[in-house]
Write an enzyme that holds these catalytic residues in place. Structure first.
Site, PDB file in Angstrom:
ATOM      1  N   TYR A 160       0.779  -1.235   0.000  1.00 21.37           N
ATOM      2  CA  TYR A 160       0.000   0.000   0.000  1.00 21.37           C
ATOM      3  C   TYR A 160       0.811   1.286   0.000  1.00 21.37           C
ATOM      4  O   TYR A 160       0.263   2.356  -0.254  1.00 21.37           O
ATOM      5  CB  TYR A 160      -0.987  -0.025   1.170  1.00 21.37           C
TER       6      TYR A 160
ATOM      7  N   PHE B 203     -11.421  -3.564  10.343  1.00 14.45           N
ATOM      8  CA  PHE B 203     -12.573  -3.434   9.455  1.00 14.45           C
ATOM      9  C   PHE B 203     -12.257  -4.014   8.087  1.00 14.45           C
ATOM     10  O   PHE B 203     -12.901  -3.773   7.123  1.00 14.45           O
ATOM     11  CB  PHE B 203     -13.024  -1.961   9.331  1.00 14.45           C
TER      12      PHE B 203
END
Length: 412
Positions: free
Chosen positions: A126, A412
């Site tokens: 990322y 999440f």
């Protein structure tokens, strides 16, 4: 179009199972339980989930949850909680991931969200999309045989009450909601997220029992809670089980200590294991020997400023700051260029400027420093921030700090 044969398109509600099957395959092939699937579906905003479609099925997935993220100063900033990013092994190195990240960040910007955040199974992926590690979580494996339980004056006035974890959700959420503004990195949970906190499929227990919940009350007011399970074990000397702690929250130090005293004292156990606490949590200071706490640290939340000006203006600064930043951002070029950041503990502004730059860095470094979890000075020592005006680095690095360590309360 992602490639000549792969297209990006939104997820329809009737495609949920096939889409989620692909996520399971991409993350190792172990399916989520029906209870877990139902919890994820309940919190899903189908307008924010999409994927890569290759004729007969999904070959890539991505999506986002709509959160409020606490930033230094206590403000709630709208943030996209990036989730379910996956590509099938058959479609790697074909530009699918890049196309999905491009599409998603454009959508985040169009929605007016200044930040995108994620947790990473493989962090190395990322950075090239501008996400920087921004928080640490502390993991503890506490020897409760050799360590005395926490003991603070007033703890005997705390009443503890076991409740069903689902029935206890309203009280727990009230406590959690009061704590959210006090620590950067905490998430303002949207509808149905409370239920996700108590999903407890047997397949995920790793030998532990059912999830338990204890409420801590003072003068009839619930001021804290702990959710945990007990993993029974024994050896030749007798029982040596582990208290597996999922979540401990409290509104004051006495209640917090009382909850840990309770967890330390559960019968037939000799250790407490907790996977996520803030890096500056009080527990190691509530015991006589923190070496017996088995402390470990790892990064948790990754932050990506999507709109640099809006993101930097949304938080406050620990000390007065007035600096021109030269920001590089090849993936979101609208952030490229010079920005004048001016602010203090009361507020801030961040506007474009043609003045000479004083610090040079990429958007990834801004993400790492944004919540105060990592310093610009440390990033400069790694060669990732350049000081263009002598003295600028120390002043700005200190201003970006936070009085309390940022922390992500759940994934999440």
């Amino acid at each position: 179009m992602a490639t000549e044969t792969v297209e990006l398109r939104a997820l329809r509600a009737d495609e949920w199972d096939a889409w989620f099957d692909m996520v399971d395959v991409a993350f190792g092939g172990v399916p989520e339980t029906p209870e877990q699937r139902a919890a994820w579906r309940d919190v899903t905003d189908f307008g924010r989930m999409f994927g890569a479609w290759d004729g007969a099925g999904w070959v890539g997935t991505a999506g986002a949850f709509s959160f409020g993220l606490t930033v230094p100063g206590g403000a709630e900033v709208a943030a996209a909680g990036v989730t379910a990013v996956s590509v099938l092994p058959t479609h790697r190195r074909r530009g699918v991931l890049r196309s999905m990240m491009r599409h998603q960040l454009d959508e985040v910007r169009a929605r007016g969200e200044a930040l995108a955040v994620l947790t990473a199974s493989e962090p190395a992926i990322y950075g090239r999309f501008g996400y920087g590690p921004a928080t640490l979580e502390m993991r503890l494996d506490v020897d409760t045989v050799r360590l005395a339980a926490p003991d603070l004056p007033g703890m005997d006035g705390v009443r503890l009450r076991l409740v069903d974890p689902v029935a206890g959700l309203p009280e727990c959420e009230r406590v959690y909601g009061r704590l959210v503004p006090t620590r950067p990195g905490m998430l303002v949970r949207r509808p149905h997220w409370d239920r996700a906190m108590v999903v407890d499929p047997p397949s995920d227990r790793n030998g532990a029992g059912e999830l338990q919940c204890v409420l801590a009350e003072v003068d009839g007011e619930v001021r804290g809670y702990a959710r945990y399970a007990v993993k029974p074990e024994s050896n030749a000397a007798g029982p040596c089980g582990t208290v597996v702690v999922r979540d401990v929250q409290a509104l004051d130090p006495v209640v917090y200590a009382a909850l840990w005293r309770y967890l330390f004292g559960i019968d037939l156990t000799s250790s407490v294991s907790v996977r996520s606490l803030p890096a500056d949590d009080a527990l190691p200071h509530l015991v006589a020997d923190m070496r017996r706490c088995g402390i470990g640290l790892r990064e948790a939340l990754f932050v990506r400023p999507v709109e640099v000006g809006a993101a930097l203006a949304a938080r406050t600064y620990r000390a007065p700051v007035d600096v021109v930043l030269e920001v590089s951002d090849a993936f979101c070029p609208w952030n490229e260029g010079r920005w004048r950041l001016s602010g203090d503990e009361k507020g801030a502004s961040c506007e474009r400027t043609t003045d000479p730059a004083e610090l040079a860095l990429s958007v990834r470094e801004l993400g790492s420093a944004y919540l105060g979890g990592f310093t610009l000075s440390a990033l400069a020592a790694a060669g990732r921030v350049r000081e263009l005006r002598p003295g600028a680095l120390a002043a700005v690095s200190g201003a970006f700090g936070s009085d309390v360590a940022p922390w992500l309360p759940h994934g999440f």
